[in-house]
Structure formats: structure tokens, C-alpha cells
Design a protein around this motif. Structure first.
Motif, PDB file in Angstrom:
ATOM      1  N   ASN A  95     -12.545  28.713  -8.483  1.00  0.00           N
ATOM      2  CA  ASN A  95     -11.615  29.527  -7.797  1.00  0.00           C
ATOM      3  C   ASN A  95     -10.823  30.630  -8.543  1.00  0.00           C
ATOM      4  OD1 ASN A  95      -9.693  30.392  -5.963  1.00  0.00           O
ATOM      5  ND2 ASN A  95      -9.221  28.472  -5.059  1.00  0.00           N
ATOM      6  N   LYS A  96     -11.068  31.670  -8.302  1.00  0.00           N
ATOM      7  CA  LYS A  96     -10.064  32.793  -9.089  1.00  0.00           C
ATOM      8  C   LYS A  96      -9.208  33.324  -8.300  1.00  0.00           C
ATOM      9  CE  LYS A  96     -13.879  32.802 -12.331  1.00  0.00           C
ATOM     10  NZ  LYS A  96     -14.923  33.604 -13.106  1.00  0.00           N
ATOM     11  N   GLY A 137     -16.304  35.633  -8.049  1.00  0.00           N
ATOM     12  CA  GLY A 137     -14.916  35.307  -7.900  1.00  0.00           C
ATOM     13  C   GLY A 137     -14.032  36.428  -7.794  1.00  0.00           C
TER      14      GLY A 137
END
Length: 193
Positions: A95-96, A137
């Protein structure tokens, strides 16, 4: 043969973590949460979030046996770990959402590129570049795709090879600026100028 956390995870992902590693982390390293085991002790959550989620029930059971957790506590620990895995390790790519650097290791970029390049041509068109960025992401904002294609596709062929995409991906202005700031900070800390 030492028991593995999840036989399927070892067979399909190449991450053969042992049940003994969970026991060791609890007994010798004072690990007290399944998320700690999966993210910090084995780092499986960073390597393969799907495999980490598949091993979670076994990790909870081993920890519960060692730490004397009753069923409600095991369920609570499972839910807490599931929340961490879902928030921080939401899929094959981390998760960026709040990340400032767009860099990724070559393997991650190659995985995303190949996932989109289903015909294995070795090239992606603009829609493929957009899908690869999403997979990594960092979805491209409006206007970024056109600029990205101009930076990568110097011959104007309307498609980009993997080496072109990789070089572009790891050389964004934002990432370069952050790298320069970090380099400067490290030089100051080490006393070098």
C-alpha cells in the motif's frame, strides 16, 4: 521434514517459513502478535501478502497455544492481524497511498510489466503503462500518461520496452528530489561534505 506454517504457501510462493520460527519468536524474541510474526520476524507480509494471510490462522493457533490464549482472544488477535495485513499489505504490491517515492525494485516492476504484457511482446502501449502504474501502487494522474510516454518513447513508436519503463519508473522528479534530500542528510550525519 519440519512443519511449515502453510504447506501451500511454501509450494506456490517459495517462502518456506517453519512453525518453529513462530515458536522461537514467541519464546526467545518476545513476539506477542501475529502481525509482528508475519511482518517483522518472517517478513512474509512484505514478500507475499496473500501467503501471509493464508498462514495467519496457523500463526494464531501456535501463538495461542504458547501464550495461553482462549478462543475469544485468538479471534481478537486474528482480527487485529487481519486489519494490519489488509491496511498495510493490501495486495501483491504494498500500500503506497501516502508514499512520496515512486521507486520499486526491478522484480516488482518486471512483475507488473509482465502481468500487463500477457502476450509477452516485451512492449506496452499507453493503456498498458497506465495499468502497470496502477499495479505498482502509483496510478497516473490525468496528463501524466502523456508526459510519461513522451519521456519513455523517444522514437515515437507508441509503445515502451521494459528497460525504458523501468528506467522511467525509478527516475521521477519527486523520487529524485527525495533521494537527494536523503543523500544530503546522510552526508551531514557522517560529517562528509
Amino acid at each position: 521434514h519440519y512443519p511449515r506454517l502453510y504447506e501451500g504457501a511454501a509450494a506456490t510462493t517459495g517462502y518456506p517459513y517453519l512453525e518453529a520460527e513462530v515458536r522461537y519468536a514467541v519464546e526467545r524474541e518476545y513476539a506477542v502478535s501475529p502481525a509482528d510474526i508475519l511482518a517483522r520476524r518472517t517478513r512474509l507480509a512484505f514478500l507475499n501478502s496473500t501467503a501471509a494471510k493464508l498462514t495467519l490462522p496457523r500463526v494464531v493457533n501456535i501463538m495461542g497455544d504458547l501464550l495461553g490464549w482462549d478462543l475469544p482472544r485468538r479471534q481478537l488477535e486474528h482480527e487485529k492481524a487481519e486489519a494490519v495485513l489488509s491496511a498495510d499489505f493490501a495486495g501483491p504490491a504494498p500500500n503506497k497511498q501516502h508514499a512520496g517515492m515512486r521507486t520499486a525494485c526491478t522484480a516488482d516492476v518486471k512483475y507488473a510489466f509482465d502481468k500487463i504484457d500477457t502476450r509477452q511482446r516485451g512492449y506496452l502501449k499507453p493503456d498498458g503503462i497506465e495499468a502497470a502504474a496502477q499495479e505498482l501502487g502509483f496510478p497516473l494522474a490525468e496528463g501524466e500518461l502523456k508526459r510519461a510516454m513522451a519521456e519513455m518513447d523517444l522514437e515515437g513508436r507508441g509503445e515502451v520496452s521494459f528497460p525504458q519503463f523501468l528506467a522511467w519508473w525509478n527516475s521521477s522528479e519527486e523520487s529524485n528530489a527525495i533521494k537527494e534530500e536523503l543523500d544530503e542528510l546522510m552526508r551531514k550525519r557522517s560529517g562528509a561534505f
